[in-house]
Design a protein around this motif. Structure first.
Motif, PDB file in Angstrom:
ATOM      1  N   GLY A 115      19.342  35.772 -12.456  1.00 28.44           N
ATOM      2  CA  GLY A 115      18.917  36.833 -11.547  1.00 28.44           C
ATOM      3  C   GLY A 115      17.402  36.924 -11.452  1.00 28.44           C
ATOM      4  O   GLY A 115      16.686  35.910 -11.463  1.00 28.44           O
ATOM      5  N   ILE A 116      16.879  38.136 -11.423  1.00 23.07           N
ATOM      6  CA  ILE A 116      15.442  38.368 -11.252  1.00 23.07           C
ATOM      7  C   ILE A 116      14.698  38.003 -12.539  1.00 23.07           C
ATOM      8  O   ILE A 116      15.062  38.453 -13.627  1.00 23.07           O
ATOM      9  N   ASP A 117      13.675  37.199 -12.387  1.00 20.16           N
ATOM     10  CA  ASP A 117      12.810  36.852 -13.524  1.00 20.16           C
ATOM     11  C   ASP A 117      11.611  37.795 -13.472  1.00 20.16           C
ATOM     12  O   ASP A 117      10.627  37.551 -12.769  1.00 20.16           O
ATOM     13  N   TRP A 118      11.705  38.899 -14.192  1.00 24.32           N
ATOM     14  CA  TRP A 118      10.689  39.947 -14.116  1.00 24.32           C
ATOM     15  C   TRP A 118       9.329  39.497 -14.640  1.00 24.32           C
ATOM     16  O   TRP A 118       8.291  40.077 -14.285  1.00 24.32           O
ATOM     17  N   ARG A 135      16.218  50.427 -12.823  1.00 25.19           N
ATOM     18  CA  ARG A 135      17.189  50.836 -11.795  1.00 25.19           C
ATOM     19  C   ARG A 135      17.896  49.666 -11.125  1.00 25.19           C
ATOM     20  O   ARG A 135      18.703  49.866 -10.226  1.00 25.19           O
ATOM     21  N   ASP A 136      17.572  48.466 -11.528  1.00 20.39           N
ATOM     22  CA  ASP A 136      18.212  47.300 -10.923  1.00 20.39           C
ATOM     23  C   ASP A 136      19.482  46.951 -11.689  1.00 20.39           C
ATOM     24  O   ASP A 136      19.466  46.848 -12.923  1.00 20.39           O
ATOM     25  N   GLY A 137      20.559  46.759 -10.955  1.00 18.50           N
ATOM     26  CA  GLY A 137      21.830  46.426 -11.587  1.00 18.50           C
ATOM     27  C   GLY A 137      22.030  44.948 -11.793  1.00 18.50           C
ATOM     28  O   GLY A 137      23.071  44.536 -12.323  1.00 18.50           O
ATOM     29  N   GLY A 138      21.068  44.149 -11.359  1.00 19.87           N
ATOM     30  CA  GLY A 138      21.220  42.714 -11.504  1.00 19.87           C
ATOM     31  C   GLY A 138      22.124  42.136 -10.423  1.00 19.87           C
ATOM     32  O   GLY A 138      22.757  42.843  -9.640  1.00 19.87           O
ATOM     33  N   LEU A 139      22.164  40.799 -10.379  1.00 17.41           N
ATOM     34  CA  LEU A 139      22.996  40.139  -9.376  1.00 17.41           C
ATOM     35  C   LEU A 139      24.470  40.468  -9.552  1.00 17.41           C
ATOM     36  O   LEU A 139      25.188  40.699  -8.576  1.00 17.41           O
ATOM     37  N   ASP A 140      24.933  40.508 -10.778  1.00 17.46           N
ATOM     38  CA  ASP A 140      26.353  40.792 -11.023  1.00 17.46           C
ATOM     39  C   ASP A 140      26.729  42.177 -10.504  1.00 17.46           C
ATOM     40  O   ASP A 140      27.763  42.357  -9.840  1.00 17.46           O
ATOM     41  N   GLY A 141      25.873  43.162 -10.807  1.00 17.62           N
ATOM     42  CA  GLY A 141      26.169  44.515 -10.329  1.00 17.62           C
ATOM     43  C   GLY A 141      26.113  44.617  -8.810  1.00 17.62           C
ATOM     44  O   GLY A 141      26.952  45.278  -8.183  1.00 17.62           O
ATOM     45  N   GLN A 144      29.208  43.001  -7.306  1.00 16.36           N
ATOM     46  CA  GLN A 144      30.383  43.852  -7.482  1.00 16.36           C
ATOM     47  C   GLN A 144      30.365  45.034  -6.502  1.00 16.36           C
ATOM     48  O   GLN A 144      31.389  45.375  -5.905  1.00 16.36           O
ATOM     49  N   ARG A 145      29.189  45.658  -6.330  1.00 11.12           N
ATOM     50  CA  ARG A 145      29.097  46.799  -5.422  1.00 11.12           C
ATOM     51  C   ARG A 145      29.335  46.378  -3.968  1.00 11.12           C
ATOM     52  O   ARG A 145      30.013  47.074  -3.209  1.00 11.12           O
ATOM     53  N   ALA A 146      28.768  45.242  -3.563  1.00 13.85           N
ATOM     54  CA  ALA A 146      28.976  44.765  -2.188  1.00 13.85           C
ATOM     55  C   ALA A 146      30.435  44.412  -1.947  1.00 13.85           C
ATOM     56  O   ALA A 146      31.001  44.725  -0.886  1.00 13.85           O
ATOM     57  N   ASP A 147      31.056  43.779  -2.932  1.00 15.17           N
ATOM     58  CA  ASP A 147      32.473  43.429  -2.808  1.00 15.17           C
ATOM     59  C   ASP A 147      33.329  44.690  -2.693  1.00 15.17           C
ATOM     60  O   ASP A 147      34.248  44.775  -1.871  1.00 15.17           O
TER      61      ASP A 147
END
Length: 458
Positions: A115-118, A135-141, A144-147
């Motif tokens: 995901g994001i490399d901060w 506040r970022d849920g990451g790519l997995d989150g 899941q939310r978009a799905d």
């Protein structure tokens, strides 16, 4: 000494294999659900946007020939069908958008698993980075939310369409029964409306009965009173609702979403979508009747053009936008021939009510004459509803004849006004329907002004 872990229950092989096979099949089906959603959405979304135009043309042509309950049936079928198409199309386009976003996230996940490399965001300061990271849920989150959102949109859309379809079927059946009940009373609209209101109120009461009975049962149980009779009554009411195939079909989907989301907000949003869909048909009709729903014409107002020139009065200028304007009309704004044809449309929804009151020669406003007598009776009746003047001089409508215009999909009176003796230049036709009528309502007094220019051939 190390303690051995608790032994797991042993599932017999005969039971484990079917359960594992069913779970595997469901997993494979779940993997294909997204593909099926995209296929259905892509197939229907944009095609449905073209359907309301065809439905409007069919309704516009049919509604000009009907009145009373027949008109109500056509209107309800049109408004629900158009609303269904728009709601389904807009929701499916939104679903495609969310699914597209979901696909993009899945692609990013496959190439950038972490995901994001901060640590590689030098343009972002430490405070902003800490705030965004918390506040970022990451790519997995996000995936899941978009799905979840796409699935909810798709399911809610199907529920809305099913509800609208059920409402349409119920309304047509109720309106049909109301028309049958009114037949022994001469097709009285009052009788049909009373019967229709009674049926709708009974259905509403039956739909609310389970909630009312549940409250009554809860109150009696709190007081320690017996509730066996009320419980049996409630079970019978629920069993009756279960016999409706559409309700049983929607039940699982609705209760699943209602129980896993905020129930009140879900129901409010669901009902708002249904009501909005039912209003879209009226908005489309209003947009066709009015020149523009949104305008800033402060000088050339509607009142100004009503006393000026309207394209609906000239056959050469009429367009699809004038389809719902069955106004009196002449061939063109310029006349060179020695005769000017004037066509006055007959609109059953408006004229029939007035004919029952004024055309005493037609019992109940019904023209049962045969042959030439039928034409004479029609002209005599409509001549009592209309007043026509050419340059302030009255025009005798008894010289007109009934006419069927398949090019306009209308019937009405047609007459030929002599141009001999008229000076070249502007002349004005003034038509008045129901001269003694009120200023408001469906039977209100209506005026039409048709200016034209006479330019005889040299």
């Amino acid at each position: 000494m190390n303690e051995s872990p608790a032994a797991e229950p042993v599932v017999p092989a005969s039971h484990a294999e079917p359960e594992q096979e069913a779970s595997t099949r469901f997993g494979r089906l779940r993997e294909r659900t997204d593909e099926l959603e995209l296929f259905i959405s892509g197939l229907l979304a944009f095609a449905l946007l073209a359907v309301p135009g065809y439905l409007f043309d069919i309704w516009a042509r049919s509604s000009l020939h009907t009145e009373g309950m027949y008109f109500q049936v056509l209107w309800f079928a049109f408004s629900i069908s158009v609303g269904m198409c728009y709601v389904l199309a807009v929701a499916l386009i939104a679903h495609l958008t969310v699914r597209g976003y979901w696909i993009g996230l899945v692609g990013l996940k496959s190439h950038f698993p972490k995901g994001i490399d901060w640590d590689h965001l030098p343009q972002m300061g430490p405070v902003s980075r800490a705030f965004m990271r918390a506040r970022d849920g990451g790519l997995d989150g996000s995936i899941q939310r978009a799905d979840r959102l796409a699935t909810m949109l798709f399911s809610t859309t199907l529920m809305s369409v099913q509800t609208l379809a059920g409402t349409l079927i119920l309304a047509i059946i109720a309106l049909g029964l109301a028309m049958l009940v009114s037949v022994p009373f001469g097709g009285s609209e009052a009788v049909a409306l009373v019967f229709l209101s009674a049926v709708l109120l009974a259905l509403l009461a039956y739909g609310l009965a389970p909630a009312v009975l549940e409250k009554m049962i809860g109150r009696r149980q709190a007081r320690g009173m017996p509730t066996d009779r009320l419980q049996r009554l409630l079970q019978r009411a629920l069993a009756g609702l279960q016999r409706v195939p559409l309700l049983r079909l929607m039940q699982t989907m609705q209760l699943t979403m209602q129980s896993n989301l905020r129930s009140r907000f879900f129901m409010v949003g669901y009902m708002v979508a249904i009501v909005a869909a039912m209003l879209l048909g009226g908005l489309q009709v209003a947009g066709s009747v009015k020149f523009s729903l949104f305008n800033r014409y402060q000088v050339i107002t509607g009142e100004a053009v009503d006393h000026g020139m309207l394209s609906a009065h000239y056959e050469s200028m009429r367009s699809a936008h004038d389809q719902l304007l069955p106004y009196p009309m002449i061939p063109s704004d310029t006349v060179s021939a020695t005769q000017l044809r004037l066509f006055i449309p007959h609109r059953p929804q408006r004229d029939n009510t007035l004919a029952r009151e004024r055309c005493t020669q037609l019992p109940g406003g019904q023209n049962d004459a045969r042959g030439a007598a039928a034409a004479t009776a029609a002209v005599d009746c409509l001549a009592q509803l209309w007043t026509v003047q050419l340059d302030g001089r009255p025009v005798d409508l008894h010289a007109f004849v009934p006419m069927e215009r398949r090019d306009l999909d209308m019937r009405g009176l047609a007459g030929y006004l002599p141009m001999a003796g008229l000076a070249p230049g502007r002349h004005d036709l003034h038509l008045l329907w129901n001269a003694g009528g009120p200023t408001r309502g469906g039977d209100r007094r209506r005026e039409y002004f048709i200016p034209f220019w006479y330019a005889p051939d040299p």
